[in-house]
Scaffold this active site. Structure first.
Site, PDB file in Angstrom:
ATOM      1  CD  GLU A   1      46.861   8.563  48.262  1.00 41.17           C
ATOM      2  OE1 GLU A   1      46.452   8.676  49.232  1.00 41.17           O
ATOM      3  OE2 GLU A   1      46.528   9.897  47.792  1.00 41.17           O
TER       4      GLU A   1
ATOM      5  CG  HIS B   1      46.347   9.465  51.789  1.00 42.24           C
ATOM      6  ND1 HIS B   1      46.020  10.142  51.138  1.00 42.24           N
ATOM      7  CD2 HIS B   1      45.815  11.044  53.205  1.00 42.24           C
ATOM      8  CE1 HIS B   1      44.582  10.764  51.409  1.00 42.24           C
ATOM      9  NE2 HIS B   1      44.624  11.144  52.760  1.00 42.24           N
TER      10      HIS B   1
ATOM     11  NE  ARG C   1      40.741  14.019  49.122  1.00 49.06           N
ATOM     12  CZ  ARG C   1      40.978  13.395  49.808  1.00 49.06           C
ATOM     13  NH1 ARG C   1      41.892  13.625  51.183  1.00 49.06           N
ATOM     14  NH2 ARG C   1      40.001  12.691  51.319  1.00 49.06           N
TER      15      ARG C   1
ATOM     16  CG  ASP D   1      38.543  29.708  48.191  1.00 46.96           C
ATOM     17  OD1 ASP D   1      37.077  29.441  47.920  1.00 46.96           O
ATOM     18  OD2 ASP D   1      38.883  28.782  48.783  1.00 46.96           O
TER      19      ASP D   1
HETATM   20  P1  NAD Z   1      37.266  23.133  53.039  1.00 48.58           P
HETATM   21  O1  NAD Z   1      36.115  23.104  52.488  1.00 48.58           O
HETATM   22  O2  NAD Z   1      36.828  23.609  54.200  1.00 48.58           O
HETATM   23  O3  NAD Z   1      37.776  24.275  52.236  1.00 48.58           O
HETATM   24  C1  NAD Z   1      38.231  23.995  50.315  1.00 48.58           C
HETATM   25  C2  NAD Z   1      38.245  25.202  50.152  1.00 48.58           C
HETATM   26  O4  NAD Z   1      38.299  25.433  48.643  1.00 48.58           O
HETATM   27  C3  NAD Z   1      36.889  25.999  50.487  1.00 48.58           C
HETATM   28  O5  NAD Z   1      37.253  27.665  50.346  1.00 48.58           O
HETATM   29  C4  NAD Z   1      36.741  26.429  48.547  1.00 48.58           C
HETATM   30  O6  NAD Z   1      35.463  27.366  48.441  1.00 48.58           O
HETATM   31  C5  NAD Z   1      37.944  26.191  48.260  1.00 48.58           C
HETATM   32  N1  NAD Z   1      37.586  26.013  46.925  1.00 48.58           N
HETATM   33  C6  NAD Z   1      37.077  24.865  46.360  1.00 48.58           C
HETATM   34  N2  NAD Z   1      36.947  24.647  44.880  1.00 48.58           N
HETATM   35  C7  NAD Z   1      38.359  26.116  44.362  1.00 48.58           C
HETATM   36  C8  NAD Z   1      38.813  26.187  42.954  1.00 48.58           C
HETATM   37  N3  NAD Z   1      38.349  25.739  41.764  1.00 48.58           N
HETATM   38  N4  NAD Z   1      40.018  27.217  42.816  1.00 48.58           N
HETATM   39  C9  NAD Z   1      40.357  27.216  44.174  1.00 48.58           C
HETATM   40  N5  NAD Z   1      39.283  26.763  46.210  1.00 48.58           N
HETATM   41  C10 NAD Z   1      38.140  26.314  45.727  1.00 48.58           C
HETATM   42  O7  NAD Z   1      38.178  22.069  52.903  1.00 48.58           O
HETATM   43  P2  NAD Z   1      39.002  21.818  53.878  1.00 48.58           P
HETATM   44  O8  NAD Z   1      38.833  20.772  55.101  1.00 48.58           O
HETATM   45  O9  NAD Z   1      39.948  23.092  54.234  1.00 48.58           O
HETATM   46  O10 NAD Z   1      39.853  20.327  53.206  1.00 48.58           O
HETATM   47  C11 NAD Z   1      41.036  20.834  52.204  1.00 48.58           C
HETATM   48  C12 NAD Z   1      41.144  19.566  50.502  1.00 48.58           C
HETATM   49  O11 NAD Z   1      42.604  18.439  51.761  1.00 48.58           O
HETATM   50  C13 NAD Z   1      40.273  18.718  50.683  1.00 48.58           C
HETATM   51  O12 NAD Z   1      41.255  18.407  49.783  1.00 48.58           O
HETATM   52  C14 NAD Z   1      40.207  17.492  51.715  1.00 48.58           C
HETATM   53  O13 NAD Z   1      39.944  15.947  51.524  1.00 48.58           O
HETATM   54  C15 NAD Z   1      41.942  17.295  51.817  1.00 48.58           C
HETATM   55  N6  NAD Z   1      42.313  16.172  53.143  1.00 48.58           N
HETATM   56  C16 NAD Z   1      43.528  16.001  52.749  1.00 48.58           C
HETATM   57  C17 NAD Z   1      44.009  15.269  54.596  1.00 48.58           C
HETATM   58  C18 NAD Z   1      45.538  14.841  53.618  1.00 48.58           C
HETATM   59  O14 NAD Z   1      45.586  13.518  54.952  1.00 48.58           O
HETATM   60  N7  NAD Z   1      46.498  14.560  53.182  1.00 48.58           N
HETATM   61  C19 NAD Z   1      43.405  15.426  55.304  1.00 48.58           C
HETATM   62  C20 NAD Z   1      42.360  16.340  55.723  1.00 48.58           C
HETATM   63  C21 NAD Z   1      42.220  17.136  53.886  1.00 48.58           C
HETATM   64  C1  MLT Z   2      40.835  12.838  55.297  1.00 45.42           C
HETATM   65  O1  MLT Z   2      39.897  13.004  53.705  1.00 45.42           O
HETATM   66  O2  MLT Z   2      40.578  13.550  56.268  1.00 45.42           O
HETATM   67  C2  MLT Z   2      41.641  12.516  54.814  1.00 45.42           C
HETATM   68  O3  MLT Z   2      42.416  12.341  52.894  1.00 45.42           O
HETATM   69  C3  MLT Z   2      42.863  12.086  55.202  1.00 45.42           C
HETATM   70  C4  MLT Z   2      42.511  10.584  55.974  1.00 45.42           C
HETATM   71  O4  MLT Z   2      42.811   9.650  54.496  1.00 45.42           O
HETATM   72  O5  MLT Z   2      41.854  10.193  56.153  1.00 45.42           O
END
Ligand code: NAD
Ligand code: MLT
Length: 310
Positions: A259, A278, A230, A169
């Site tokens: 999706e 998802h 994502r 990161d």
């Molecule tokens: P966050 O912002 O807390 O953490 C993301 C991290 O990625 C940060 O620490 C940032 O420094 C790092 N980062 C940014 N660019 C980077 C790169 N090029 N290389 C390496 N690290 C990098 O976000 P989060 O809440 O932990 O969410 C992470 C991901 O999960 C997001 O894409 C979010 O949309 C996704 N998400 C998915 C679901 C789901 O339903 N599957 C649910 C919640 C979140």
């Molecule tokens: C999010 O961005 O919070 C997740 O992708 C979950 C959702 O679909 O709401």
């Protein structure tokens, strides 16, 4: 009285909060043209991931003051278009952190022990113990790409399971990584050494197709990749080809380039690949959290109070 349109399924706890200050219409499954036709009547729009809020919709929303995304990612909202019109976009950055982290961990364990395919085989009436010999995660190396909110929680649970943790990161310090029990390394080293790779980064121009034929070629042939972040961070055709050719051990994906997932080589692969629709944020707890978090912000803006923007 203000009017709020809720165009995706949102927990009732959020609707109750909005109803304190506004008339709330819940209309899910609207086609873009239907949304454009009615959005002009509303002061606020509350969505999850199903509604794509395009520039056209924003321009038709002549009364809109706020768009609330019950979740983390605002990638389904044209934020620059909203900002140009003075519409605030809010989200829930933490409401589903635990749900998404636990889904990634569940995917890692399910992949290691072939749980989905073993379950399906017993339900078909079989009793095949030989086809489902798995692997332990204990003492294996987990490479975490993105050590933010979700990546950090994954790290703390994986550490308790006896895994060695590597993280990449570029935006966090070595000290912060060490506090969470991770060794911060360059991405290539993580790819080379990890037995499991889990992605917890946003989709940006830098991270799109971060996992492709070239980077897959750097990984161990036994490595397993988990993506609950994502769709589009992994190039799916390259991943499917690598799994088929035995160049990679397997993958568990919750998110996809498009999706719902349509025709895809991933769908024909065997127990090495697990796919979920998802579901990362789909827990009762997370849906209550994000609904309350975003509804409170919409309520505040409708009452004329300042909002925290996404
Ligand atoms: P966050 O912002 O807390 O953490 C993301 C991290 O990625 C940060 O620490 C940032 O420094 C790092 N980062 C940014 N660019 C980077 C790169 N090029 N290389 C390496 N690290 C990098 O976000 P989060 O809440 O932990 O969410 C992470 C991901 O999960 C997001 O894409 C979010 O949309 C996704 N998400 C998915 C679901 C789901 O339903 N599957 C649910 C919640 C979140
Ligand atoms: C999010 O961005 O919070 C997740 O992708 C979950 C959702 O679909 O709401």
């Amino acid at each position: 009285m203000s009017k709020v349109l809720v165009s995706d399924t949102i927990d009732q706890a959020g609707i109750d909060i909005l109803s304190q200050v506004a008339t709330v219409d819940v209309k899910t499954g609207l086609k873009p043209a239907e949304l454009i036709e009615i959005i002009g009547d509303y002061d606020a729009l509350m969505i999850r991931s199903g509604t794509r809020v395009t520039q056209e919709i924003i321009e038709a929303g002549t009364q809109l003051k706020i768009i609330g995304r019950a979740g983390v990612g605002v990638d389904n909202v044209d934020v620059p278009a909203a900002t140009r019109r003075g519409i605030v976009v809010v989200n829930s950055p933490e409401g589903n952190t635990i749900a998404a982290a636990e889904h990634a961990l569940a995917m890692m364990l399910a992949l290691s022990r072939h749980i989905p395919d073993a379950n399906a085989s017993v339900k078909r009436g079989a009793w095949d113990r030989n086809s489902f010999v798995g692997a332990e995660v204990y003492k294996k190396t987990l490479g975490i790409v993105g050590l933010g909110k979700i990546g950090s929680h994954v790290a703390s649970v994986a550490k308790a399971m006896g895994m060695k943790l590597l993280a990449y990161d570029p935006f966090i310090s070595t000290e912060r990584a060490e506090q969470i029990g991770c060794q911060l390394v360059e991405l290539d080293l993580l790819f080379q050494q990890a037995d499991y790779i889990t992605l917890h980064i946003p989709k940006t121009s830098e991270t799109t197709h971060l996992i492709n034929a070239v980077t897959l070629g750097k990984m161990k042939p036994t490595a397993r990749i988990i993506n609950c972040a994502r769709g589009g961070i992994i190039e799916e055709t390259a991943l499917a080809a690598a799994v088929k050719a035995g160049k990679i051990g397997g993958a568990a994906l919750d998110v996809f380039e498009s999706e719902p997932l349509g025709e895809s080589d991933l769908r024909s692969l065997g127990k090495e690949v697990i796919l979920t629709p998802h579901l990362g944020a789909s827990t009762t707890e997370a849906q209550v959290n994000v609904a309350i978090d975003v509804a409170e912000q919409i309520r505040d803006v409708l009452l004329g109070l300042p909002a925290r923007s996404a």
